[in-house]
Design a protein around this motif. Sequence first.
Motif, mmCIF file in Angstrom:
data_model
loop_
_atom_site.group_PDB
_atom_site.id
_atom_site.type_symbol
_atom_site.label_atom_id
_atom_site.label_comp_id
_atom_site.label_asym_id
_atom_site.label_seq_id
_atom_site.Cartn_x
_atom_site.Cartn_y
_atom_site.Cartn_z
ATOM 1 N N GLU A 1 0.851 -1.314 -0.052
ATOM 2 C CA GLU A 1 0.004 0.213 0.155
ATOM 3 C C GLU A 1 0.745 1.271 0.117
ATOM 4 N N HIS A 2 1.952 1.201 0.988
ATOM 5 C CA HIS A 2 2.672 2.372 0.962
ATOM 6 C C HIS A 2 3.741 2.619 -0.092
ATOM 7 N N SER A 3 4.078 1.773 -0.741
ATOM 8 C CA SER A 3 5.061 1.721 -1.676
ATOM 9 C C SER A 3 4.614 1.685 -3.211
ATOM 10 N N GLY A 4 3.262 1.366 -3.403
ATOM 11 C CA GLY A 4 2.809 1.248 -4.424
ATOM 12 C C GLY A 4 3.102 0.081 -5.895
ATOM 13 N N VAL A 5 3.883 -0.941 -4.829
ATOM 14 C CA VAL A 5 4.399 -2.204 -5.690
ATOM 15 C C VAL A 5 3.515 -3.036 -5.427
ATOM 16 N N HIS A 6 3.017 -3.922 -6.271
ATOM 17 C CA HIS A 6 1.790 -4.992 -5.929
ATOM 18 C C HIS A 6 2.403 -6.094 -5.151
ATOM 19 N N LYS A 7 1.568 -6.631 -4.448
ATOM 20 C CA LYS A 7 2.086 -7.817 -3.458
ATOM 21 C C LYS A 7 2.702 -8.800 -4.028
ATOM 22 N N THR A 8 2.154 -9.266 -5.153
ATOM 23 C CA THR A 8 2.791 -10.313 -6.249
ATOM 24 C C THR A 8 4.085 -10.111 -6.327
ATOM 25 N N THR A 9 4.591 -8.610 -6.637
ATOM 26 C CA THR A 9 6.026 -8.110 -7.092
ATOM 27 C C THR A 9 6.610 -8.430 -5.915
ATOM 28 N N LEU A 10 6.148 -7.905 -4.647
ATOM 29 C CA LEU A 10 6.922 -8.141 -3.317
ATOM 30 C C LEU A 10 7.283 -9.378 -2.887
ATOM 31 N N TYR A 11 6.160 -10.347 -3.132
ATOM 32 C CA TYR A 11 6.597 -11.863 -2.826
ATOM 33 C C TYR A 11 7.619 -12.375 -3.955
ATOM 34 N N ARG A 12 7.465 -12.132 -5.042
ATOM 35 C CA ARG A 12 8.347 -12.658 -5.977
ATOM 36 C C ARG A 12 9.716 -12.102 -5.908
ATOM 37 N N ARG A 13 9.965 -10.734 -5.587
ATOM 38 C CA ARG A 13 11.268 -10.546 -5.610
ATOM 39 C C ARG A 13 12.179 -10.432 -4.359
ATOM 40 N N TRP A 14 11.123 -10.329 -3.242
ATOM 41 C CA TRP A 14 11.684 -10.203 -2.012
ATOM 42 C C TRP A 14 11.468 -11.467 -1.034
ATOM 43 N N GLY A 15 10.314 -12.329 -1.431
ATOM 44 C CA GLY A 15 10.052 -13.322 -0.557
ATOM 45 C C GLY A 15 9.101 -13.171 0.542
ATOM 46 N N GLY A 16 8.912 -11.971 0.984
ATOM 47 C CA GLY A 16 8.318 -11.636 2.102
ATOM 48 C C GLY A 16 9.045 -10.451 3.084
ATOM 49 N N ILE A 17 8.609 -10.242 4.203
ATOM 50 C CA ILE A 17 8.959 -9.122 5.090
ATOM 51 C C ILE A 17 10.450 -9.314 5.316
ATOM 52 N N GLU A 18 10.978 -10.576 5.691
ATOM 53 C CA GLU A 18 12.467 -10.677 6.264
ATOM 54 C C GLU A 18 13.181 -10.334 4.849
ATOM 55 N N GLY A 19 12.827 -10.806 3.830
ATOM 56 C CA GLY A 19 13.577 -10.302 2.528
ATOM 57 C C GLY A 19 13.731 -8.885 2.486
ATOM 58 N N MET A 20 12.552 -8.106 2.676
ATOM 59 C CA MET A 20 12.171 -6.701 2.273
ATOM 60 C C MET A 20 13.262 -5.735 3.471
#
Length: 223
Positions: free
Chosen positions: A55-74
């Motif tokens: 919500e705050h980055s404007g990056v879709h959840k699917t992209t976040l999971y694909r590139r970072w794997g989750g909160i720990e990766g981010m």
Amino acid sequence: MNDPQSATEPSAAPAPGSRRPGGRTARTRAAVRDAVLTGLAEHGYPALTVEYVAEHSGVHKTTLYRRWGGIEGMLADALALAGEDRWTAPDTGDLDGDLRALAHEVAEAFADPAQAAAPTAFVAAAFQSPRAADALRAFYEERFRRCETVVERAVTRGEAPAGTDAGAVVRAVSAPLFLRLFVTREPVDAAVADQAADTVLAAVRAGAFVPQPAGAEGGAGQS
């Protein structure tokens, strides 16, 4: 020796240790980093969610999971990104001034509760997430490595004994400050920073940071 939040140049890849990106990739990474920092400051690590970052980055959840794997990766990548800045250790002309400058930088970084919220949350997250702990350790290992130059210059100028352990010296400056900030929760001000620097300077001059040969009896090495 600035805190993780203040080092913010987006100059490397979305996953720590990979190739350097540019353009949209760098902007996306920076946006995610900013959202992670904001979320840590507002809610702390346990309440930080992928939904919040999306919500705050404007990056879709699917992209976040694909590139970072989750909160720990981010979180790990936010720290990796923080460590890619161009910060350099102070060079005041003598060891006394350099150690004081390092200590004051730590104190000033955490003087404003609002600014200190995110880096404090990073430290708290390291106690709950092994990956965050590894990322935080890597961040400070790099920071301390950059700081070692102040001791190396002092040895060259004759202000410190030959063989002084530069890494141990720069860690010793910040150690009592971090103890007060994160363990005892005591205030850290300019006087406390000066005391930490003065104590380490006296120990350096006494040879306390010169490693002793195996089996050597008592006393610090003298120059």
